[in-house]
Design a protein around this motif. Structure first.
Motif, PDB file in Angstrom:
ATOM      1  N   LYS A   2       0.847  -1.183   0.000  1.00  0.00           N
ATOM      2  CA  LYS A   2       0.000   0.000   0.000  1.00  0.00           C
ATOM      3  C   LYS A   2       0.880   1.229   0.000  1.00  0.00           C
ATOM      4  O   LYS A   2       1.736   1.396   0.845  1.00  0.00           O
ATOM      5  CB  LYS A   2      -0.893  -0.001   1.240  1.00  0.00           C
ATOM      6  CG  LYS A   2      -1.852   1.177   1.313  1.00  0.00           C
ATOM      7  CD  LYS A   2      -2.725   1.061   2.528  1.00  0.00           C
ATOM      8  CE  LYS A   2      -3.682   2.237   2.646  1.00  0.00           C
ATOM      9  NZ  LYS A   2      -4.522   2.134   3.843  1.00  0.00           N
ATOM     10  N   LEU A   4       1.442   5.256   0.347  1.00  0.00           N
ATOM     11  CA  LEU A   4       0.864   6.439   0.950  1.00  0.00           C
ATOM     12  C   LEU A   4       1.575   7.650   0.387  1.00  0.00           C
ATOM     13  O   LEU A   4       2.798   7.723   0.401  1.00  0.00           O
ATOM     14  CB  LEU A   4       1.052   6.407   2.470  1.00  0.00           C
ATOM     15  CG  LEU A   4       0.543   5.150   3.189  1.00  0.00           C
ATOM     16  CD1 LEU A   4       0.891   5.222   4.654  1.00  0.00           C
ATOM     17  CD2 LEU A   4      -0.953   5.007   3.000  1.00  0.00           C
ATOM     18  N   GLU A  34       3.421   1.156   2.975  1.00  0.00           N
ATOM     19  CA  GLU A  34       2.852   0.654   4.213  1.00  0.00           C
ATOM     20  C   GLU A  34       2.982  -0.860   4.289  1.00  0.00           C
ATOM     21  O   GLU A  34       2.459  -1.582   3.437  1.00  0.00           O
ATOM     22  CB  GLU A  34       1.377   1.056   4.315  1.00  0.00           C
ATOM     23  CG  GLU A  34       0.771   0.795   5.680  1.00  0.00           C
ATOM     24  CD  GLU A  34      -0.657   1.299   5.770  1.00  0.00           C
ATOM     25  OE1 GLU A  34      -1.573   0.529   5.399  1.00  0.00           O
ATOM     26  OE2 GLU A  34      -0.846   2.463   6.180  1.00  0.00           O
ATOM     27  N   LYS A  35       3.769  -1.329   5.267  1.00  0.00           N
ATOM     28  CA  LYS A  35       3.905  -2.734   5.634  1.00  0.00           C
ATOM     29  C   LYS A  35       4.782  -3.558   4.699  1.00  0.00           C
ATOM     30  O   LYS A  35       5.422  -4.517   5.138  1.00  0.00           O
ATOM     31  CB  LYS A  35       2.522  -3.386   5.759  1.00  0.00           C
ATOM     32  CG  LYS A  35       2.496  -4.662   6.572  1.00  0.00           C
ATOM     33  CD  LYS A  35       1.070  -5.116   6.776  1.00  0.00           C
ATOM     34  CE  LYS A  35       1.006  -6.351   7.670  1.00  0.00           C
ATOM     35  NZ  LYS A  35      -0.390  -6.776   7.900  1.00  0.00           N
ATOM     36  N   PRO A  56       4.900   1.460   9.278  1.00  0.00           N
ATOM     37  CA  PRO A  56       3.906   0.551   9.859  1.00  0.00           C
ATOM     38  C   PRO A  56       2.487   0.936   9.490  1.00  0.00           C
ATOM     39  O   PRO A  56       2.202   2.086   9.142  1.00  0.00           O
ATOM     40  CB  PRO A  56       4.139   0.712  11.363  1.00  0.00           C
ATOM     41  CG  PRO A  56       4.659   2.108  11.510  1.00  0.00           C
ATOM     42  CD  PRO A  56       5.502   2.350  10.286  1.00  0.00           C
ATOM     43  N   THR A  57       1.587  -0.028   9.592  1.00  0.00           N
ATOM     44  CA  THR A  57       0.168   0.281   9.511  1.00  0.00           C
ATOM     45  C   THR A  57      -0.230   1.016  10.787  1.00  0.00           C
ATOM     46  O   THR A  57       0.486   0.975  11.802  1.00  0.00           O
ATOM     47  CB  THR A  57      -0.677  -0.995   9.399  1.00  0.00           C
ATOM     48  OG1 THR A  57      -0.531  -1.746  10.618  1.00  0.00           O
ATOM     49  CG2 THR A  57      -0.250  -1.852   8.211  1.00  0.00           C
ATOM     50  N   PRO A  58      -1.362   1.698  10.802  1.00  0.00           N
ATOM     51  CA  PRO A  58      -1.807   2.333  12.047  1.00  0.00           C
ATOM     52  C   PRO A  58      -1.923   1.343  13.200  1.00  0.00           C
ATOM     53  O   PRO A  58      -1.617   1.679  14.350  1.00  0.00           O
ATOM     54  CB  PRO A  58      -3.170   2.926  11.674  1.00  0.00           C
ATOM     55  CG  PRO A  58      -3.075   3.174  10.197  1.00  0.00           C
ATOM     56  CD  PRO A  58      -2.248   2.038   9.657  1.00  0.00           C
ATOM     57  N   GLU A  59      -2.328   0.100  12.900  1.00  0.00           N
ATOM     58  CA  GLU A  59      -2.466  -0.917  13.948  1.00  0.00           C
ATOM     59  C   GLU A  59      -1.096  -1.333  14.478  1.00  0.00           C
ATOM     60  O   GLU A  59      -0.912  -1.530  15.689  1.00  0.00           O
ATOM     61  CB  GLU A  59      -3.215  -2.134  13.410  1.00  0.00           C
ATOM     62  CG  GLU A  59      -4.672  -1.891  13.066  1.00  0.00           C
ATOM     63  CD  GLU A  59      -4.860  -1.137  11.745  1.00  0.00           C
ATOM     64  OE1 GLU A  59      -5.912  -0.490  11.575  1.00  0.00           O
ATOM     65  OE2 GLU A  59      -3.949  -1.198  10.879  1.00  0.00           O
ATOM     66  N   GLN A  60      -0.116  -1.495  13.593  1.00  0.00           N
ATOM     67  CA  GLN A  60       1.237  -1.837  14.040  1.00  0.00           C
ATOM     68  C   GLN A  60       1.852  -0.707  14.862  1.00  0.00           C
ATOM     69  O   GLN A  60       2.539  -0.959  15.854  1.00  0.00           O
ATOM     70  CB  GLN A  60       2.128  -2.138  12.831  1.00  0.00           C
ATOM     71  CG  GLN A  60       1.821  -3.462  12.142  1.00  0.00           C
ATOM     72  CD  GLN A  60       2.646  -3.642  10.877  1.00  0.00           C
ATOM     73  OE1 GLN A  60       2.725  -2.728  10.049  1.00  0.00           O
ATOM     74  NE2 GLN A  60       3.253  -4.799  10.734  1.00  0.00           N
ATOM     75  N   LYS A 233      -8.613 -10.781  10.072  1.00  0.00           N
ATOM     76  CA  LYS A 233      -8.735  -9.436   9.501  1.00  0.00           C
ATOM     77  C   LYS A 233     -10.179  -9.102   9.146  1.00  0.00           C
ATOM     78  O   LYS A 233     -10.600  -7.939   9.231  1.00  0.00           O
ATOM     79  CB  LYS A 233      -7.846  -9.314   8.261  1.00  0.00           C
ATOM     80  CG  LYS A 233      -6.367  -9.510   8.530  1.00  0.00           C
ATOM     81  CD  LYS A 233      -5.811  -8.503   9.523  1.00  0.00           C
ATOM     82  CE  LYS A 233      -4.312  -8.688   9.720  1.00  0.00           C
ATOM     83  NZ  LYS A 233      -3.771  -7.770  10.743  1.00  0.00           N
ATOM     84  N   ASP A 247       1.762  -9.386  11.171  1.00  0.00           N
ATOM     85  CA  ASP A 247       2.006  -8.043  11.714  1.00  0.00           C
ATOM     86  C   ASP A 247       3.187  -7.993  12.675  1.00  0.00           C
ATOM     87  O   ASP A 247       3.928  -7.014  12.687  1.00  0.00           O
ATOM     88  CB  ASP A 247       0.767  -7.534  12.458  1.00  0.00           C
ATOM     89  CG  ASP A 247      -0.408  -7.299  11.532  1.00  0.00           C
ATOM     90  OD1 ASP A 247      -0.240  -6.562  10.545  1.00  0.00           O
ATOM     91  OD2 ASP A 247      -1.495  -7.851  11.800  1.00  0.00           O
ATOM     92  N   TRP A 306       7.467  -4.452   6.976  1.00  0.00           N
ATOM     93  CA  TRP A 306       7.467  -3.859   8.312  1.00  0.00           C
ATOM     94  C   TRP A 306       6.964  -4.950   9.245  1.00  0.00           C
ATOM     95  O   TRP A 306       5.792  -5.302   9.260  1.00  0.00           O
ATOM     96  CB  TRP A 306       6.571  -2.626   8.395  1.00  0.00           C
ATOM     97  CG  TRP A 306       6.763  -1.931   9.719  1.00  0.00           C
ATOM     98  CD1 TRP A 306       6.096  -2.188  10.877  1.00  0.00           C
ATOM     99  CD2 TRP A 306       7.726  -0.913  10.017  1.00  0.00           C
ATOM    100  NE1 TRP A 306       6.575  -1.394  11.887  1.00  0.00           N
ATOM    101  CE2 TRP A 306       7.576  -0.594  11.388  1.00  0.00           C
ATOM    102  CE3 TRP A 306       8.681  -0.229   9.267  1.00  0.00           C
ATOM    103  CZ2 TRP A 306       8.346   0.367  12.019  1.00  0.00           C
ATOM    104  CZ3 TRP A 306       9.453   0.736   9.904  1.00  0.00           C
ATOM    105  CH2 TRP A 306       9.287   1.029  11.253  1.00  0.00           C
TER     106      TRP A 306
END
Length: 486
Positions: A2, A4, A34-35, A56-60, A233, A247, A306
């Motif tokens: 992904k 950004l 991302e990731k 990282p993703t927002p969750e990571q 997920k 993750d 990531w």
């Protein structure tokens, strides 16, 4: 992968395809990955630039900021005095007399832990919730006359004390008759995951290990990791998946320590993802490899992930409670060492605290956790580096000086703004008593989310100087701190 696109302010530099206008500043967009990032035909320098923009993703990112998380190993093993059950235990063996999940969560929260993760099902297959998939669960135990549900109790306690909840679910099941049959067992396991992720509110982390029963039981199941992770997920999009998930990475030991050079941007692929056409050097990487992301690894890599590390370790010698270990709870000094070697080495600490046969955290463990929490609060309450929270963008070779407030210090904390990538490859810390003569206090490699460098002894100084000696791109240093930890 992904991508950004984030705005980057360029001063006095023309944007692609045109000249600067107005005040001489122009806006262009910088690509972040991302990731995951695939290098394609990139040169070595292009690889470095792309690696620096892997984020990282927002969750990571949220997971990394928890810093301290707790494991709760609790099942029939607690009552049989075993570490691994064989799946033939009677459900009646599970019989806590004073189970108190409020006590678990309050004790851990007060010690600084932001998430509590329960072994909802270990390798013995016994389920701590009244599942519809098997009879080997709390619904057939004498505890609460079969009406108990440990997962639901923990959910209520986590909500009560404002702590996140995670679940460990073992894919190895020594009780299930369908284990080793392929898709039939996959269907069975996915039903169990679905119950847990549907009926118990928000789950922050799902922990899968790769244990397989081929040696112990003569059965071998090829786990459908992609399906398991996809199920998580779909049902809990905010959850991170750990170890065999995509993750969070196992650090490679259960001794409570990260690497001296711990990259979150690694060439090691998650088990549920796999590598595309890897070189032999990258294919040989494992969680225990000493180097997962240096320039030498980048030379060989065709893609990066990531994939930050989690350090799991138990407060006792075993993972489940054993009365014989009541006097073997790790000392406060040992927990300090683990903290510096995990959270202070760009990892998240997952500390196991097993409840006893009453269903409570034993007094010795609770006392140590209280001491640990008090030490953390006392040690990191006051930053002696003036201006240390001002964001600093540093190119390779650049340094910044900080005035030191009154008082001794024995630890230096450095942090990168990892939402923009992990970039520092080498750093140096110097101190000065007069602002002119400098003494090297420490040197290091990676920083990442957090690096804490301990000095040989407490000392004072007028000035602190941090030099970023090597970086993949201009590094964003978000925190420089001086602390007294002893």
């Amino acid at each position: 992968m992904k991508r950004l696109l984030l705005p980057l302010l360029l001063t006095g530099v023309a944007a692609a395809g045109g000249a600067c206008c107005g005040s001489g500043a122009a806006q262009r967009e910088e690509t972040y990955y991302e990731k995951h990032v695939a290098f394609g035909d990139a040169t070595q320098e292009e690889k470095l630039s792309m690696a620096a923009r892997l984020v990282p993703t927002p969750e990571q990112l949220a997971w990394q900021q928890w810093e301290l998380t707790a494991f709760i190993h609790f099942t029939v093993n607690t009552f049989t005095d075993k570490e691994w059950g064989d799946g033939r235990e009677s459900p009646d063996v599970f019989a806590p007399t004073e189970i108190d999940t409020d006590q678990w969560v309050e004790t851990l929260r007060d010690a600084g832990f932001g998430m509590v993760m329960l072994t909802a099902k270990h390798h013995d297959g016994f389920c701590l919730w009244p599942t519809q998939t098997t009879e080997h669960s709390v619904k057939n135990s004498r505890w609460m006359e079969g009406r108990g549900d440990v997962v639901a109790m923990l959910r209520r306690s986590c909500d009560k004390y404002g702590v996140k909840m995670g679940l460990y679910v073992s894919p190895w099941d020594r009780n299930a008759a369908c284990y080793g049959t392929g898709k039939a067992y996959d269907d069975f396991f996915v039903r169990q995951i679905t119950e847990l992720l549907t009926d118990y509110g928000e789950i922050a982390e799902v922990w899968f290990d790769g244990a397989n029963g081929s040696e112990a039981d003569g059965k071998h199941q090829v786990y459908d990791w992609a399906r398991y992770i996809r199920t998580v997920k779909e049902l809990q999009p905010g959850a991170v998946t750990a170890i065999m998930g995509d993750d969070i990475r196992w650090v490679g030991n259960e001794a409570g320590r990260g690497r001296a050079e711990e990259w979150s941007a690694t060439a090691l692929a998650p088990a549920s993802v796999g590598l595309k056409d890897p070189t032999p050097a990258v294919e040989a990487l494992t969680e225990t490899s000493p180097d997962l992301g240096s320039r030498a690894i980048l030379d060989e890599a065709k893609e990066l992930f990531w994939y930050p590390s989690e350090v799991d370790v138990s407060i006792r010698p075993g993972w489940f409670y054993h009365a014989s270990e009541d006097e073997k709870v790790r000392s406060l000094e040992a927990l300090k060492e683990i903290y510096f070697a995990s959270v202070g080495s760009n990892s998240v600490l997952l500390l196991n605290v097993p409840p006893d046969r009453r269903g409570r955290i034993h007094e010795n463990d609770a006392r140590r956790l209280h001491e640990f929490g008090e030490w953390l609060r006392r040690s990191f309450a006051r930053n002696l580096a003036a201006g240390g929270d001002t964001l600093w963008t540093a190119r390779a070779g650049e340094a910044r000086e900080f005035d030191v407030k009154d008082g001794p210090f024995d630890a230096v904390m450095l942090q990168e703004e990892i939402a923009k990538g992990q970039r520092v490859e080498r750093f140096r810390i110097e101190v000065s008593d007069d602002g002119r003569t400098w003494e090297t206090a420490a040197e290091g490699t990676t920083i990442g989310y957090k690096r804490i460098v301990r000095l040989p002894e407490a000392r004072t100084a007028r000035k602190l100087r941090v030099t970023i000696d090597g970086t993949r791109a201009p590094a964003r240093i978000s925190h420089v701190g001086l602390y007294l930890t002893e």
